[in-house]
Design a protein around this motif. Structure first.
Motif, PDB file in Angstrom:
ATOM      1  N   GLY A 152       0.842  -1.124   0.027  1.00  0.00           N
ATOM      2  CA  GLY A 152      -0.060  -0.124   0.055  1.00  0.00           C
ATOM      3  C   GLY A 152       0.801   1.093  -0.046  1.00  0.00           C
ATOM      4  N   ARG A 153       0.300   2.263   0.141  1.00  0.00           N
ATOM      5  CA  ARG A 153       0.802   3.800   0.143  1.00  0.00           C
ATOM      6  C   ARG A 153       1.992   3.719   1.411  1.00  0.00           C
ATOM      7  N   ARG A 154       2.925   4.120   1.287  1.00  0.00           N
ATOM      8  CA  ARG A 154       3.998   4.455   2.255  1.00  0.00           C
ATOM      9  C   ARG A 154       3.560   5.278   3.393  1.00  0.00           C
ATOM     10  N   ARG A 155       3.276   4.837   4.456  1.00  0.00           N
ATOM     11  CA  ARG A 155       2.864   5.787   5.811  1.00  0.00           C
ATOM     12  C   ARG A 155       3.047   4.790   6.860  1.00  0.00           C
ATOM     13  N   PRO A 156       3.178   5.465   8.208  1.00  0.00           N
ATOM     14  CA  PRO A 156       3.581   4.681   9.483  1.00  0.00           C
ATOM     15  C   PRO A 156       2.407   3.670   9.680  1.00  0.00           C
ATOM     16  N   HIS A 157       3.003   2.513   9.663  1.00  0.00           N
ATOM     17  CA  HIS A 157       1.866   1.308  10.029  1.00  0.00           C
ATOM     18  C   HIS A 157       2.794   0.028  10.427  1.00  0.00           C
ATOM     19  N   TYR A 158       2.667  -0.360  11.562  1.00  0.00           N
ATOM     20  CA  TYR A 158       3.194  -1.330  12.207  1.00  0.00           C
ATOM     21  C   TYR A 158       2.861  -2.551  11.366  1.00  0.00           C
ATOM     22  N   SER A 159       4.066  -3.334  11.171  1.00  0.00           N
ATOM     23  CA  SER A 159       3.917  -4.616  10.239  1.00  0.00           C
ATOM     24  C   SER A 159       5.064  -5.605  10.908  1.00  0.00           C
ATOM     25  N   ASN A 160       4.347  -6.679  11.402  1.00  0.00           N
ATOM     26  CA  ASN A 160       4.908  -8.009  11.671  1.00  0.00           C
ATOM     27  C   ASN A 160       5.728  -8.551  10.386  1.00  0.00           C
ATOM     28  N   LEU A 161       5.092  -8.518   9.314  1.00  0.00           N
ATOM     29  CA  LEU A 161       5.434  -8.937   7.970  1.00  0.00           C
ATOM     30  C   LEU A 161       6.942  -8.382   7.755  1.00  0.00           C
ATOM     31  N   GLY A 162       6.673  -6.944   7.795  1.00  0.00           N
ATOM     32  CA  GLY A 162       7.914  -6.175   7.597  1.00  0.00           C
ATOM     33  C   GLY A 162       9.158  -6.523   8.382  1.00  0.00           C
ATOM     34  N   TYR A 163       8.861  -6.885   9.519  1.00  0.00           N
ATOM     35  CA  TYR A 163      10.211  -7.184  10.378  1.00  0.00           C
ATOM     36  C   TYR A 163      10.477  -8.557  10.315  1.00  0.00           C
ATOM     37  N   MET A 164       9.578  -9.346   9.784  1.00  0.00           N
ATOM     38  CA  MET A 164      10.191 -10.947   9.504  1.00  0.00           C
ATOM     39  C   MET A 164      10.904 -10.815   8.169  1.00  0.00           C
ATOM     40  N   LEU A 165      10.503 -10.132   7.294  1.00  0.00           N
ATOM     41  CA  LEU A 165      11.416  -9.939   6.026  1.00  0.00           C
ATOM     42  C   LEU A 165      12.643  -9.322   5.939  1.00  0.00           C
ATOM     43  N   LEU A 166      12.624  -8.269   6.987  1.00  0.00           N
ATOM     44  CA  LEU A 166      13.809  -7.397   7.103  1.00  0.00           C
ATOM     45  C   LEU A 166      15.025  -8.284   8.004  1.00  0.00           C
ATOM     46  N   GLY A 167      14.394  -8.859   8.781  1.00  0.00           N
ATOM     47  CA  GLY A 167      15.523 -10.127   9.493  1.00  0.00           C
ATOM     48  C   GLY A 167      16.058 -10.909   8.567  1.00  0.00           C
ATOM     49  N   HIS A 168      15.522 -11.575   7.747  1.00  0.00           N
ATOM     50  CA  HIS A 168      15.594 -12.628   7.005  1.00  0.00           C
ATOM     51  C   HIS A 168      16.522 -12.133   5.712  1.00  0.00           C
ATOM     52  N   ALA A 169      16.137 -10.850   5.354  1.00  0.00           N
ATOM     53  CA  ALA A 169      16.988 -10.222   4.288  1.00  0.00           C
ATOM     54  C   ALA A 169      18.600  -9.808   4.775  1.00  0.00           C
ATOM     55  N   VAL A 170      18.491  -9.226   6.048  1.00  0.00           N
ATOM     56  CA  VAL A 170      19.952  -8.846   6.534  1.00  0.00           C
ATOM     57  C   VAL A 170      20.458 -10.261   6.659  1.00  0.00           C
ATOM     58  N   ALA A 171      19.982 -11.449   7.277  1.00  0.00           N
ATOM     59  CA  ALA A 171      20.889 -12.768   7.352  1.00  0.00           C
ATOM     60  C   ALA A 171      21.347 -13.088   5.910  1.00  0.00           C
ATOM     61  N   VAL A 172      20.467 -12.922   4.803  1.00  0.00           N
ATOM     62  CA  VAL A 172      20.963 -13.327   3.624  1.00  0.00           C
ATOM     63  C   VAL A 172      22.295 -12.336   3.134  1.00  0.00           C
ATOM     64  N   ALA A 173      22.133 -11.200   3.349  1.00  0.00           N
ATOM     65  CA  ALA A 173      22.990 -10.123   2.939  1.00  0.00           C
ATOM     66  C   ALA A 173      24.487 -10.656   3.789  1.00  0.00           C
ATOM     67  N   ALA A 174      24.360 -11.252   4.885  1.00  0.00           N
ATOM     68  CA  ALA A 174      25.486 -11.588   5.818  1.00  0.00           C
ATOM     69  C   ALA A 174      25.772 -13.056   5.334  1.00  0.00           C
ATOM     70  N   GLY A 175      25.158 -13.772   4.485  1.00  0.00           N
ATOM     71  CA  GLY A 175      25.535 -15.043   4.392  1.00  0.00           C
ATOM     72  C   GLY A 175      25.013 -16.231   5.066  1.00  0.00           C
ATOM     73  N   THR A 176      23.973 -15.924   5.843  1.00  0.00           N
ATOM     74  CA  THR A 176      23.717 -16.890   6.983  1.00  0.00           C
ATOM     75  C   THR A 176      22.298 -17.045   7.280  1.00  0.00           C
ATOM     76  N   THR A 177      21.756 -17.655   8.173  1.00  0.00           N
ATOM     77  CA  THR A 177      20.289 -17.680   8.606  1.00  0.00           C
ATOM     78  C   THR A 177      19.995 -16.586   9.722  1.00  0.00           C
ATOM     79  N   TYR A 178      18.652 -16.362   9.789  1.00  0.00           N
ATOM     80  CA  TYR A 178      18.451 -15.437  10.726  1.00  0.00           C
ATOM     81  C   TYR A 178      18.956 -15.897  12.246  1.00  0.00           C
ATOM     82  N   ALA A 179      18.815 -17.021  12.576  1.00  0.00           N
ATOM     83  CA  ALA A 179      19.086 -17.722  13.783  1.00  0.00           C
ATOM     84  C   ALA A 179      20.653 -17.767  13.995  1.00  0.00           C
ATOM     85  N   GLY A 180      21.448 -17.881  12.749  1.00  0.00           N
ATOM     86  CA  GLY A 180      22.780 -17.816  12.876  1.00  0.00           C
ATOM     87  C   GLY A 180      23.390 -16.382  13.136  1.00  0.00           C
ATOM     88  N   LEU A 181      22.666 -15.316  12.277  1.00  0.00           N
ATOM     89  CA  LEU A 181      23.011 -13.971  12.580  1.00  0.00           C
ATOM     90  C   LEU A 181      22.793 -13.564  13.841  1.00  0.00           C
TER      91      LEU A 181
END
Length: 334
Positions: A152-181
């Motif tokens: 949707g439109r970019r606006r302040p809106h608390y998102s569990n989905l957003g943080y799931m994706l953020l954590g897994h994306a950062v883990a991929v950038a580091a070459g590991t899993t979220y648990a490993g990160l």
């Protein structure tokens, strides 16, 4: 399921003064809790109804740890605020592929609270009727649901989905899993040896305790690979104390996550997950959390070098107690 029977001793344990103050602020409806206070480098603990070393669900306080991992990855040059999800996760062609990590970190991406899912209603009903875990998806299942999810439109809106994706994306950038990160960059360096991200009940540690609903119903543990970065971390009072101590003394990684950069709602500002609210002229940094059977809060007065974490093994809010304990600790309560 690797859990232990809860210690039903109704007495509080730990530092006498802190234990008494915590029990008073929580009230009689919280018979099973752990709490920790850090002030000027000293750590005090309290618990009731749970065994020493109890392993508890911290719910969305997990987002605070994910925010720190994102900030640390940004400091290392692995990602930046403008990095998009499609650069790290297989979302080509999906609307979410163009979402930036910076917008995810501040809950302003346009993503909904949860991904589109045909089973969402059934999972919610199973949670309230039977106490079942509504989250158990793998990362692959999360990505499949994300591909179907509109942005949707970019606006302040608390998102569990957003943080799931953020954590897994950062883990991929580091070459590991979220648990490993989490293990390698936060829990390990801070000696948080009992802080884990269980994907299934079989991954629970021996002192993992079960939570209860507001009415006392036993609730299944909230485990799941997908959930981890947004609400799937388990920890202990000792480990939460180590986390707060490192944040307050400036030795924790990813501390820029605690610096507010934009408004989230009303007077509340947000950094990378961590929220800031001014009360009685004092800036308090905090995050709370809730699962089927637990409620949690971490509140920090960074200027005073003080913080409190409270986790109840019953799904009743502990926010008021957490704020009151910090303000009482530093003498700003009234």
């Amino acid at each position: 399921m690797s859990t232990v029977a809860p210690d039903m001793d109704p007495r509080t344990h730990g530092d006498d003064d802190f234990a008494a103050r915590t029990a008073r602020h929580l009230g009689r409806r919280h018979e099973r809790f752990v709490a920790v206070e850090v002030r000027a480098g000293a750590v005090r603990r309290a618990r009731a109804g749970l065994p020493d070393g109890a392993d508890v669900e911290i719910g969305s306080v997990s987002k605070g740890l994910t925010g720190m991992l994102f900030a640390d990855s940004r400091d290392r040059g692995e990602v930046c605020d403008s990095t998009v999800l499609g650069d790290l996760l297989p979302l080509a062609g999906a609307p979410a592929a163009e979402v930036t990590l910076g917008s995810l970190a501040t809950h302003s991406s346009g993503l909904p609270r949860l991904p589109s899912s045909s089973g969402a209603l059934r999972a919610t009903l199973d949670l309230w009727r039977h106490g079942r875990n509504p989250y158990g998806e793998s990362l692959d299942e999360l990505l499949a649901a994300t591909r179907r999810t509109p942005v949707g439109r970019r606006r302040p809106h608390y998102s569990n989905l957003g943080y799931m994706l953020l954590g897994h994306a950062v883990a991929v950038a580091a070459g590991t899993t979220y648990a490993g990160l989490l293990r390698d960059r936060l829990a390990g360096p801070l000696e948080m040896t009992a802080t884990t991200v269980p994907s299934t009940p079989a991954d629970l540690l021996p002192l993992a305790v079960p939570g209860r609903s507001r009415r006392g119903r036993p609730m299944q543990p909230w485990t799941g690979e997908a959930l981890g970065p947004a609400g799937g971390i388990r920890s202990t009072a000792d480990d939460l104390g180590r986390l707060m101590k490192a944040v307050l003394d400036g030795t924790a990684p990813g501390l820029s996550a605690l610096e507010p950069v934009t408004r989230l709602s009303g007077p509340v500002r947000v950094g990378a997950a961590w929220l800031t609210l001014e009360r009685r002229g004092v800036a308090l940094t905090w995050h709370n959390g809730g699962t089927g059977g637990f409620r949690s809060v971490v509140v920090l007065d960074r200027a005073a070098g003080a913080g409190v974490a409270v986790v109840s093994a019953t799904a009743r809010s502990v926010d008021r107690a957490g704020f009151a304990l910090v303000e009482e600790c530093v003498g700003t309560g009234g």
